[in-house]
Design an enzyme around this catalytic site. Structure first.
Site, PDB file in Angstrom:
ATOM      1  N   GLU A 133      -9.178  12.956  -5.999  1.00 46.18           N
ATOM      2  CA  GLU A 133      -9.682  12.871  -4.630  1.00 46.18           C
ATOM      3  C   GLU A 133      -9.859  14.262  -4.029  1.00 46.18           C
ATOM      4  O   GLU A 133     -10.833  14.512  -3.304  1.00 46.18           O
ATOM      5  CB  GLU A 133      -8.743  12.035  -3.765  1.00 46.18           C
ATOM      6  CG  GLU A 133      -9.314  11.762  -2.377  1.00 46.18           C
ATOM      7  CD  GLU A 133      -8.456  10.823  -1.538  1.00 46.18           C
ATOM      8  OE1 GLU A 133      -8.912  10.420  -0.450  1.00 46.18           O
ATOM      9  OE2 GLU A 133      -7.319  10.495  -1.968  1.00 46.18           O
TER      10      GLU A 133
ATOM     11  N   LYS B 131       0.195   7.303   3.392  1.00 43.80           N
ATOM     12  CA  LYS B 131       0.953   6.552   2.384  1.00 43.80           C
ATOM     13  C   LYS B 131       2.268   7.243   2.043  1.00 43.80           C
ATOM     14  O   LYS B 131       3.160   6.611   1.471  1.00 43.80           O
ATOM     15  CB  LYS B 131       0.123   6.380   1.118  1.00 43.80           C
ATOM     16  CG  LYS B 131      -1.036   5.398   1.232  1.00 43.80           C
ATOM     17  CD  LYS B 131      -1.728   5.205  -0.109  1.00 43.80           C
ATOM     18  CE  LYS B 131      -2.888   4.228  -0.006  1.00 43.80           C
ATOM     19  NZ  LYS B 131      -4.062   4.786   0.701  1.00 43.80           N
TER      20      LYS B 131
ATOM     21  N   CYS C  81      -7.593  -2.138  -3.732  1.00 40.17           N
ATOM     22  CA  CYS C  81      -7.060  -1.315  -2.638  1.00 40.17           C
ATOM     23  C   CYS C  81      -8.141  -0.809  -1.689  1.00 40.17           C
ATOM     24  O   CYS C  81      -7.831  -0.132  -0.706  1.00 40.17           O
ATOM     25  CB  CYS C  81      -6.258  -0.152  -3.223  1.00 40.17           C
ATOM     26  SG  CYS C  81      -4.971  -0.720  -4.347  1.00 40.17           S
TER      27      CYS C  81
ATOM     28  N   HIS D 200       1.950   2.238  -0.363  1.00 41.76           N
ATOM     29  CA  HIS D 200       0.586   1.769  -0.605  1.00 41.76           C
ATOM     30  C   HIS D 200       0.517   0.274  -0.305  1.00 41.76           C
ATOM     31  O   HIS D 200       1.090  -0.540  -1.028  1.00 41.76           O
ATOM     32  CB  HIS D 200       0.202   2.060  -2.051  1.00 41.76           C
ATOM     33  CG  HIS D 200      -1.258   1.891  -2.336  1.00 41.76           C
ATOM     34  ND1 HIS D 200      -2.131   1.324  -1.433  1.00 41.76           N
ATOM     35  CD2 HIS D 200      -2.008   2.201  -3.431  1.00 41.76           C
ATOM     36  CE1 HIS D 200      -3.350   1.310  -1.958  1.00 41.76           C
ATOM     37  NE2 HIS D 200      -3.291   1.828  -3.166  1.00 41.76           N
TER      38      HIS D 200
ATOM     39  N   PHE E  82      -8.527  -0.282  -7.822  1.00 42.30           N
ATOM     40  CA  PHE E  82      -8.655  -0.627  -9.240  1.00 42.30           C
ATOM     41  C   PHE E  82      -9.997  -1.326  -9.463  1.00 42.30           C
ATOM     42  O   PHE E  82     -10.420  -2.164  -8.666  1.00 42.30           O
ATOM     43  CB  PHE E  82      -7.530  -1.576  -9.662  1.00 42.30           C
ATOM     44  CG  PHE E  82      -6.200  -0.910  -9.922  1.00 42.30           C
ATOM     45  CD1 PHE E  82      -6.032   0.453  -9.772  1.00 42.30           C
ATOM     46  CD2 PHE E  82      -5.113  -1.670 -10.339  1.00 42.30           C
ATOM     47  CE1 PHE E  82      -4.805   1.055 -10.018  1.00 42.30           C
ATOM     48  CE2 PHE E  82      -3.878  -1.084 -10.588  1.00 42.30           C
ATOM     49  CZ  PHE E  82      -3.727   0.279 -10.437  1.00 42.30           C
TER      50      PHE E  82
ATOM     51  N   HIS F 236      -7.015   8.677   0.601  1.00 41.07           N
ATOM     52  CA  HIS F 236      -6.423   7.563  -0.133  1.00 41.07           C
ATOM     53  C   HIS F 236      -5.031   7.975  -0.600  1.00 41.07           C
ATOM     54  O   HIS F 236      -4.095   7.197  -0.488  1.00 41.07           O
ATOM     55  CB  HIS F 236      -7.317   7.182  -1.312  1.00 41.07           C
ATOM     56  CG  HIS F 236      -6.888   5.947  -2.019  1.00 41.07           C
ATOM     57  ND1 HIS F 236      -6.761   4.732  -1.390  1.00 41.07           N
ATOM     58  CD2 HIS F 236      -6.546   5.733  -3.320  1.00 41.07           C
ATOM     59  CE1 HIS F 236      -6.366   3.817  -2.263  1.00 41.07           C
ATOM     60  NE2 HIS F 236      -6.224   4.393  -3.441  1.00 41.07           N
TER      61      HIS F 236
END
Length: 421
Positions: free
Chosen positions: A322, A343, A171, A348, A407, A311
């Site tokens: 975060e 998002k 991502c 996402h 990831f 994010h």
């Protein structure tokens, strides 16, 4: 806040976007400003037996608006999305490849990636093999599958012979591809680049795989409110699809051709979590390092940043981690700047997320307006910053940052600034 030396300055001159909110950067921005959710029941396949039955699909896309039928059939949907966004970005930038010499085209890079690649063609061809054996595998299977093929198609279309490849970092892919192009421009290797990401993972394997990880929201009774970053009741992310592409150039190249300039890229930070294959470091130490590296590269002080597009995936652990990292980097200024997670509206977009969110971040600078984080109802004591809940905010935005994490522990943070000649 120091202005970088002239030879290293990199500017954004073109944008292209296909998102669950619209099929252009302007439509995308309009959707953000009204707080529209792109989430709805899945139509790409029958999701009756899946734990998650909704997604932020790209709605109403017709590849024949961009390609001949024969060309479209050679592409997985992710490549169609990436190509369409790139065509938009080239047209928006005013670049005219037909009027360039080959020497000029040799100094234009194409660096557009995908976190997953052709997952839909993988599914189709696996089924064909199981059903009828290896002779039924399409000769286009591998070219449609590989994540770098968007860059290849664009290079062929425009005869751009500069560096041509992609970074794949889950991502964080979109941000990493922008970052690589930015660094090549800074060091004088190229004059311009198309960069970004594309994804089309709303499929049986995509939804099923993320369900197996328990990463997706299962709020099937109300898809439109399922992506709720920083809300205490968040239960996972909503899968989205689409593409985002930027045209970026050296300032000298852009000025020589009289290009319109949207914003300047002034720094990038990257890091690894070294923690877990899917979960972020609970304390956000990797994200902290990426943002500190970004501030250093951009020669910024924490208080210079007006807006940060987080994010913000709507996962219980990710949003908290975060938030901790932002507090660690920005200190007391973390409570003064504006933040949001787009998002909450787009879902996402995986490998396309960083590029699409970079466009939202640039638009915030151009419009002096911060997009909202929608679907907030229930406060979370661990998420106590100004996330611009539910309504956009008018405020000066001279410097803005976009985060993207992936990831494998991949962390990226890019800084943009209002262009000052």
């Amino acid at each position: 806040m120091a202005i970088q030396n002239e030879p290293g300055r990199v500017v954004v001159t073109g944008m292209g976007a296909l998102t669950p909110l619209g099929h252009s950067p302007d439509e995308f921005w309009e959707g953000l400003m009204v707080g529209r959710s792109g989430a709805a029941p899945i139509t790409h396949f029958d999701a009756e037996h899946f734990a998650t039955k909704f997604a932020c699909e790209l709605k109403g896309f017709d590849p024949l608006n961009y390609f001949e039928p024969r060309e479209a059939r050679k592409m997985d949907p992710f490549a169609q999305y990436g190509m369409a966004a790139a065509i938009q970005a080239v047209e928006d930038s005013g670049l005219n490849p037909d009027r360039m010499t080959q020497d000029q085209r040799d100094r234009i890079a194409v660096i557009i990636g995908s976190g997953i690649g052709g997952i839909q063609v993988f599914h189709e061809q696996t089924a064909a093999y199981i059903d009828k054996g290896p002779r039924r595998i399409s000769p286009f299977f591998i070219p449609k599958l590989i994540p770098d093929i968007v860059s290849g198609h664009i290079s062929i279309r425009y005869k751009f012979r500069g560096p041509n490849y992609c970074v794949v970092s889950a991502c964080a892919t979109g941000n990493n591809n922008i970052g690589d192009a930015y660094m090549m421009l800074q060091c004088g290797m190229i004059d311009a680049a198309l960069c970004g990401g594309a994804e089309a993972a709303v499929s049986e394997l995509g939804i099923g795989g993320f369900n197996a990880l328990r990463a997706l929201s299962t709020r099937n009774d109300d898809p439109a409110t399922a992506s709720r970053p920083f809300d205490k009741t968040r239960d996972g992310f909503v899968l989205g699809e689409g593409a985002g592409v930027l045209v970026i150039e050296t300032l000298k190249h852009a000025q020589e051709r009289g290009a319109r300039i949207y914003a300047e890229i002034i720094g990038i930070g990257m890091s690894g979590d070294a923690n877990h294959i899917t979960a972020p470091d609970p304390e956000g130490t990797g994200a902290t390092l990426a943002m500190r590296n970004m501030l250093t590269d951009a020669r910024l002080h924490p208080e210079d940043v007006d807006y940060l597009n987080m994010h913000g995936t709507s996962t219980p652990l990710g949003d908290t981690a975060e938030t901790k990292s932002i507090k660690a980097v920005f200190g007391s200024h973390a409570y003064k700047m504006s933040l949001s997670s787009t998002k909450s509206m787009t879902g996402h977009l995986l490998g396309a997320a960083g590029a699409v969110e970079a466009i939202a971040t640039i638009q915030a600078i151009c419009n002096d307006r911060v997009p909202p984080t929608i679907n907030f109802v229930h406060p979370d004591l661990d998420c106590d910053l100004d996330y611009t809940f539910n309504q956009p905010k008018n405020r000066p935005v001279s410097v803005a940052v976009s985060n993207a994490f992936g990831f494998g522990g991949h962390n990226t943070s890019i800084a943009f600034r209002e262009f000052i000649a």
